[in-house]
Design a protein around this motif. Structure first.
Motif, short mmCIF file in Angstrom:
data_model
loop_
_atom_site.label_atom_id
_atom_site.label_comp_id
_atom_site.label_asym_id
_atom_site.label_seq_id
_atom_site.Cartn_x
_atom_site.Cartn_y
_atom_site.Cartn_z
N CYS A 18 3.90 89.19 55.49
CA CYS A 18 2.75 90.04 55.29
C CYS A 18 2.87 91.27 56.17
CB CYS A 18 1.48 89.31 55.64
SG CYS A 18 1.28 87.84 54.68
N ASP A 104 -0.49 82.59 56.99
CA ASP A 104 -0.64 83.12 55.63
C ASP A 104 0.21 82.40 54.58
OD1 ASP A 104 -2.26 84.97 56.84
OD2 ASP A 104 -1.24 86.72 55.97
N ASP A 105 -0.17 82.67 53.35
CA ASP A 105 0.53 82.33 52.12
C ASP A 105 0.39 80.83 51.78
OD1 ASP A 105 1.27 84.97 52.48
OD2 ASP A 105 3.40 84.58 52.67
N HIS A 153 -6.20 85.20 50.21
CA HIS A 153 -4.98 86.03 50.31
C HIS A 153 -4.39 86.23 48.91
CE1 HIS A 153 -1.76 87.94 52.53
NE2 HIS A 153 -0.85 87.02 52.27
N HIS A 157 -0.05 87.16 45.48
CA HIS A 157 0.60 87.96 46.51
C HIS A 157 1.09 89.32 45.98
CE1 HIS A 157 2.73 88.45 50.39
NE2 HIS A 157 1.91 87.51 50.80
N HIS A 245 3.17 82.61 59.32
CA HIS A 245 3.23 82.16 57.92
C HIS A 245 3.55 80.68 57.84
CE1 HIS A 245 3.98 86.51 57.50
NE2 HIS A 245 3.36 86.37 56.35
ZN ZN Z 1 1.19 87.02 52.64
#
Ligand code: ZN
Length: 287
Positions: A18, A104-105, A153, A157, A245
């Motif tokens: 990110c 994230d993700d 999020h 993506h 992440h």
């Molecule tokens: Zn991300």
């Protein structure tokens, strides 16, 4: 640092995730007001693990214990409103020697990481991408049960400044719907992939239409062993938001999620910071 969007969003995701490393000036959140006395009163009531337990848990992961986080401030330094433009921020205004860890993700779903977070009780905020977590929404539920919040999020993506207003809205709204359904609570916060478009009126409008009440960026991003800093002095500051992440050996040159996370905690520990819960410093809209 110049942003290098464009060639392949996937390459950015794999290499820098990110984070573009670009210094994004945060919009100033609501000014903090002095109410230290109230916060101090709340501290004495906070339960914590016994020192013996804590030491054992940390050494199990090859770590030295971080300082305990102070009690959550009674007067939240960030106050969100129910309507109107959403603030964009990369740090929280506080003098507490704390940083906030965001992950994230959701690609890597390593059971050992759940064990680690259960042992160490490090507060994390999870910014999940629907299409990356939908094969196993359940993985994140034990992390949520530890008091950690799920945030939005996007659905897949996308690089949001490159898509139409309509697609942008579906990226935010459809993820909001799915995450609310799965985790039983509407995400309060939104993070655009790569931080892209965070300061554009169009994305702000899309976020307002879908429910999250703030756009959250970051000051540092965790790589495999090292932290990437936006600040020239390469030091954590009180209130910084750190990006990491859910990643595994495929994306970490053979390192596991827990090895990467242990390195993250070492970078924080060696600078004498505690990890606090981001949501404890944010007042959600009332009414
Ligand atoms: Zn991300």
């Amino acid at each position: 640092m110049k942003k290098t969007y464009g060639v392949a969003a996937l390459a950015l995701l794999l290499v820098a995730g990110c984070g573009s490393g670009a210094a994004e000036p945060p919009a100033a959140p609501a000014a903090s007001t002095p109410a230290a006395g109230k916060a101090a009163d709340a501290a004495s009531a906070t339960p914590s693990a016994t020192p013996v337990q804590a030491a054992g848990n940390w050494s199990k992961w090859g770590l030295t214990a971080l300082p305990p986080a102070p009690a959550a401030p009674a007067d939240k330094p960030v106050k969100l409103t129910a309507t109107g433009p959403v603030p964009v921020f990369s740090e929280v205004p506080t003098k507490d020697k704390v940083v906030f860890v965001t992950i994230d993700d959701g690609a890597e779903k390593d059971p050992k990481f759940v064990e680690m977070i259960t042992d160490l009780k490090i507060p994390i905020s999870m910014f999940l991408t629907r299409d990356i977590v939908k094969d196993d929404y359940g993985y994140f539920k034990p992390l949520q049960a530890l008091g950690n919040h799920v945030h939005n999020h996007t659905t897949d993506h996308a690089q949001l400044s490159k898509v139409s207003a309509e697609k942008q809205k579906s990226e935010v709204c459809d993820a909001q719907t799915a995450l609310t359904q799965q985790y039983g609570k509407a995400p309060l916060l939104f993070r655009p992939p790569y931080g892209d478009g965070a300061h554009t009126p169009q994305l702000n409008t899309s976020v307002q239409q879908c429910g999250p009440r703030a756009i959250v960026l970051w000051r540092e991003s965790m790589q495999i062993h090292d932290m990437q800093y936006q600040a020239a002095d390469k030091k954590l500051k009180p209130g910084d938001i750190v990006l990491a992440h859910f990643r595994g050996p495929k994306d970490l040159k053979g390192e596991t999620m827990t090895e990467m996370f242990a390195e993250l905690l070492r970078r924080i520990q060696e600078q004498g910071f505690a990890v606090a819960r981001l949501e404890d410093y944010i007042q959600a809209p009332t009414g």
